[in-house]
Write a protein that holds these residues in place. Structure first.
Motif, PDB file in Angstrom:
ATOM      1  N   GLU A 208       0.450  -1.258  -0.144  1.00 51.99           N
ATOM      2  CA  GLU A 208      -0.208  -0.134   0.081  1.00 51.99           C
ATOM      3  C   GLU A 208       1.106   1.080  -0.054  1.00 51.99           C
ATOM      4  OE1 GLU A 208      -3.127  -0.421   3.008  1.00 51.99           O
ATOM      5  OE2 GLU A 208      -3.968  -1.845   2.566  1.00 51.99           O
ATOM      6  N   VAL A 209       2.423   1.212   0.648  1.00 53.69           N
ATOM      7  CA  VAL A 209       2.593   2.691   0.696  1.00 53.69           C
ATOM      8  C   VAL A 209       3.363   2.429  -1.248  1.00 53.69           C
ATOM      9  CG1 VAL A 209       5.323   3.384   0.731  1.00 53.69           C
ATOM     10  CG2 VAL A 209       3.120   2.340   2.718  1.00 53.69           C
ATOM     11  N   THR A 210       3.456   3.645  -1.781  1.00 52.74           N
ATOM     12  CA  THR A 210       3.237   4.038  -3.426  1.00 52.74           C
ATOM     13  C   THR A 210       3.936   5.262  -3.378  1.00 52.74           C
ATOM     14  OG1 THR A 210       1.767   6.179  -2.951  1.00 52.74           O
ATOM     15  CG2 THR A 210       0.612   3.520  -3.269  1.00 52.74           C
ATOM     16  N   GLY A 211       4.424   4.936  -4.622  1.00 55.65           N
ATOM     17  CA  GLY A 211       5.292   5.571  -5.626  1.00 55.65           C
ATOM     18  C   GLY A 211       7.108   5.218  -5.392  1.00 55.65           C
ATOM     19  N   ILE A 212       7.186   3.520  -5.019  1.00 55.79           N
ATOM     20  CA  ILE A 212       8.608   2.690  -4.409  1.00 55.79           C
ATOM     21  C   ILE A 212       8.976   2.185  -6.010  1.00 55.79           C
ATOM     22  CG2 ILE A 212       9.236   1.094  -3.274  1.00 55.79           C
ATOM     23  CD1 ILE A 212       8.234   3.929  -1.790  1.00 55.79           C
ATOM     24  N   ALA A 213      10.112   2.771  -5.784  1.00 56.72           N
ATOM     25  CA  ALA A 213      10.613   1.820  -7.133  1.00 56.72           C
ATOM     26  C   ALA A 213      11.774   0.773  -6.621  1.00 56.72           C
ATOM     27  CB  ALA A 213      11.819   3.128  -8.156  1.00 56.72           C
ATOM     28  N   MET A 214      12.237   0.903  -5.690  1.00 59.34           N
ATOM     29  CA  MET A 214      13.035   0.045  -4.810  1.00 59.34           C
ATOM     30  C   MET A 214      12.684  -1.020  -3.434  1.00 59.34           C
ATOM     31  SD  MET A 214      16.677   1.406  -5.788  1.00 59.34           S
ATOM     32  CE  MET A 214      16.590   3.285  -6.088  1.00 59.34           C
ATOM     33  N   ALA A 215      13.123  -1.675  -3.264  1.00 61.13           N
ATOM     34  CA  ALA A 215      12.836  -2.569  -1.747  1.00 61.13           C
ATOM     35  C   ALA A 215      13.889  -3.138  -1.997  1.00 61.13           C
ATOM     36  CB  ALA A 215      11.362  -3.269  -2.010  1.00 61.13           C
ATOM     37  N   MET A 216      14.100  -3.948  -0.907  1.00 65.09           N
ATOM     38  CA  MET A 216      14.725  -4.363   0.151  1.00 65.09           C
ATOM     39  C   MET A 216      14.283  -5.938   0.617  1.00 65.09           C
ATOM     40  SD  MET A 216      17.989  -3.426   2.429  1.00 65.09           S
ATOM     41  CE  MET A 216      19.363  -2.773   1.568  1.00 65.09           C
ATOM     42  N   THR A 217      14.801  -7.330   0.137  1.00 59.51           N
ATOM     43  CA  THR A 217      14.309  -8.470   0.971  1.00 59.51           C
ATOM     44  C   THR A 217      15.021  -8.043   2.511  1.00 59.51           C
ATOM     45  OG1 THR A 217      16.372  -9.853   0.004  1.00 59.51           O
ATOM     46  CG2 THR A 217      14.029  -9.434  -1.609  1.00 59.51           C
ATOM     47  N   CYS A 218      14.438  -9.151   3.328  1.00 57.78           N
ATOM     48  CA  CYS A 218      14.497 -10.296   4.439  1.00 57.78           C
ATOM     49  C   CYS A 218      14.622 -11.170   3.867  1.00 57.78           C
ATOM     50  CB  CYS A 218      13.772  -9.435   5.195  1.00 57.78           C
ATOM     51  SG  CYS A 218      12.428 -10.916   4.752  1.00 57.78           S
ATOM     52  N   HIS A 219      16.108 -11.679   4.791  1.00 56.05           N
ATOM     53  CA  HIS A 219      16.454 -13.074   5.291  1.00 56.05           C
ATOM     54  C   HIS A 219      15.620 -13.714   6.492  1.00 56.05           C
ATOM     55  CE1 HIS A 219      19.860 -11.885   2.719  1.00 56.05           C
ATOM     56  NE2 HIS A 219      20.384 -11.471   3.410  1.00 56.05           N
ATOM     57  N   VAL A 220      14.422 -14.278   5.982  1.00 59.28           N
ATOM     58  CA  VAL A 220      13.294 -14.708   7.092  1.00 59.28           C
ATOM     59  C   VAL A 220      13.107 -15.162   6.627  1.00 59.28           C
ATOM     60  CG1 VAL A 220      11.166 -14.429   8.421  1.00 59.28           C
ATOM     61  CG2 VAL A 220      13.201 -12.377   8.477  1.00 59.28           C
ATOM     62  N   LEU A 221      12.964 -16.596   7.136  1.00 61.56           N
ATOM     63  CA  LEU A 221      12.114 -17.726   6.434  1.00 61.56           C
ATOM     64  C   LEU A 221      10.821 -17.769   6.455  1.00 61.56           C
ATOM     65  CD1 LEU A 221      12.891 -20.615   5.246  1.00 61.56           C
ATOM     66  CD2 LEU A 221      12.390 -22.015   7.633  1.00 61.56           C
ATOM     67  N   PHE A 222       9.870 -18.462   5.780  1.00 61.99           N
ATOM     68  CA  PHE A 222       8.275 -18.271   6.284  1.00 61.99           C
ATOM     69  C   PHE A 222       7.862 -19.433   5.961  1.00 61.99           C
ATOM     70  CE2 PHE A 222       9.524 -13.507   5.215  1.00 61.99           C
ATOM     71  CZ  PHE A 222       9.277 -12.702   5.936  1.00 61.99           C
TER      72      PHE A 222
END
Length: 339
Positions: A208-222
């Protein structure tokens, strides 16, 4: 960017590039660079360093930094003003959501004002993670709270403030590190929450946060999605959750692959991230043998990843003409009102 840019972001060892680093970066062509405290001595030195990095690759490559406020600040006083952690800004929200959003926006705008003149044009912030309870987990004071609506409002404001200052935000840590209570620098956090709960809470800010061109992942096991691989190395998480349910169509960067939540040697980790479908491999510690191993696994940027990288950089706005001194006074007044 050059046609030979590789899908990796690398650090360096100190406050200036060594001859070996310059030659290495020129040869392997990382897409971008990231700075840490070891790289920062003075404002003029940082500006020279970012210039050396770009000269080594021959174009205006992105230079990133983690500048959130609180404990995660690579630039600190006296070089720049002090910034509180996200949790302290978020504490304003209960009394006045409007004041809290204003403070978050100003924090982003002021940090951008610190970074851009130094040649740093990407900030790995804001944090969109939602802890399951106040103070829970190692990320707690880095987050904007436990209520998704509050986190969305505050993170949106800080991201918009960064963009108003001409700096691109990287939201983190997709699809949500909040329930991963262990420090992923040291161990692999495991989340056993059901998928329905993750969709309703943890994934929401990234959707829902808008206008975002880049994201970083997490080292988490789901466990509810992929019980075998952490998010950064999970093709299923990338395709079904990050691209699918969240619907993120921007550039996805791994968290630092030198963090011990990941298993195997550095080459194995880099290969796992690339095979999972992430666009960019992030390696931060500046260790030359490790960087050579990453370069041996990082593919050339091409196809959809190249398109996303190009689009991300092209989305950077010009900095507005905000009066930064006035904004700094206003920020202090807002934080003082909280007491």
């Amino acid at each position: 960017m050059t046609s030979s840019s590789r899908a990796m972001i690398l650090g360096c060892g100190g406050p200036r590039l060594s001859v070996e680093e310059k030659q290495f970066f020129r040869a392997v062509q990382p897409w971008g660079f990231i700075l840490f405290g070891r790289n920062i001595e003075s404002l003029e030195q940082v500006k020279m360093l970012t210039g050396e990095m770009r000269e080594a690759v021959g174009w205006q490559a992105p230079v990133l930094v983690d500048q959130e406020g609180g404990t995660v600040r690579r630039l600190r006083p006296p070089l720049v003003r002090d910034y509180p952690p996200a949790a302290r800004i978020a504490a304003l929200y209960a009394a006045s959501p409007e004041a809290a959003r204003e403070a978050a926006w100003i924090s982003g705008r002021l940090m951008a004002g610190d970074l851009l003149p130094l040649g740093i044009n990407v900030d790995c912030a804001p944090v969109l993670d939602i802890p399951p309870a106040p103070g829970a987990g190692f990320l707690a004071d880095r987050t904007f709270g436990c209520d998704p609506d509050q986190v969305i409002a505050m993170a949106q404001a800080q991201a918009d403030g960064l963009k108003a200052g001409g700096v691109l935000p990287v939201v983190k840590h997709m699809p949500g590190h909040g329930r991963g209570l262990l420090d992923s620098h040291k161990r692999l956090p495991v989340v056993d929450a059901p998928l329905a709960l993750l969709r309703d809470r943890d994934f929401r800010p990234f959707r829902e946060v808008t206008g975002i061109a880049m994201a970083m992942t997490c080292h988490v096991l789901f466990e509810a999605v992929d019980p075998d691989n952490p998010a950064s190395a999970s093709k299923k998480l990338v395709e079904e959750v990050m691209r699918g349910e969240i619907g993120f169509d921007g550039l996805i960067i791994s968290d630092d692959i030198s963090m011990n939540a990941l298993s195997g040697d550095i080459a194995t980790r880099a290969r796992a991230v690339a095979d999972a479908g992430l666009d960019i491999i992030l390696h931060c510690n500046g260790d030359m043998p490790e960087m050579r191993a990453v370069a041996g696994q990082a593919p050339q940027l091409a196809g959809d990843a190249l398109t996303r990288a190009t689009t991300a950089l092209a989305s950077a706005p010009e900095a507005d003409d905000s009066d930064l001194k006035a904004l700094s006074r206003r920020f202090d007044a807002l934080m003082d009102e909280k007491g």
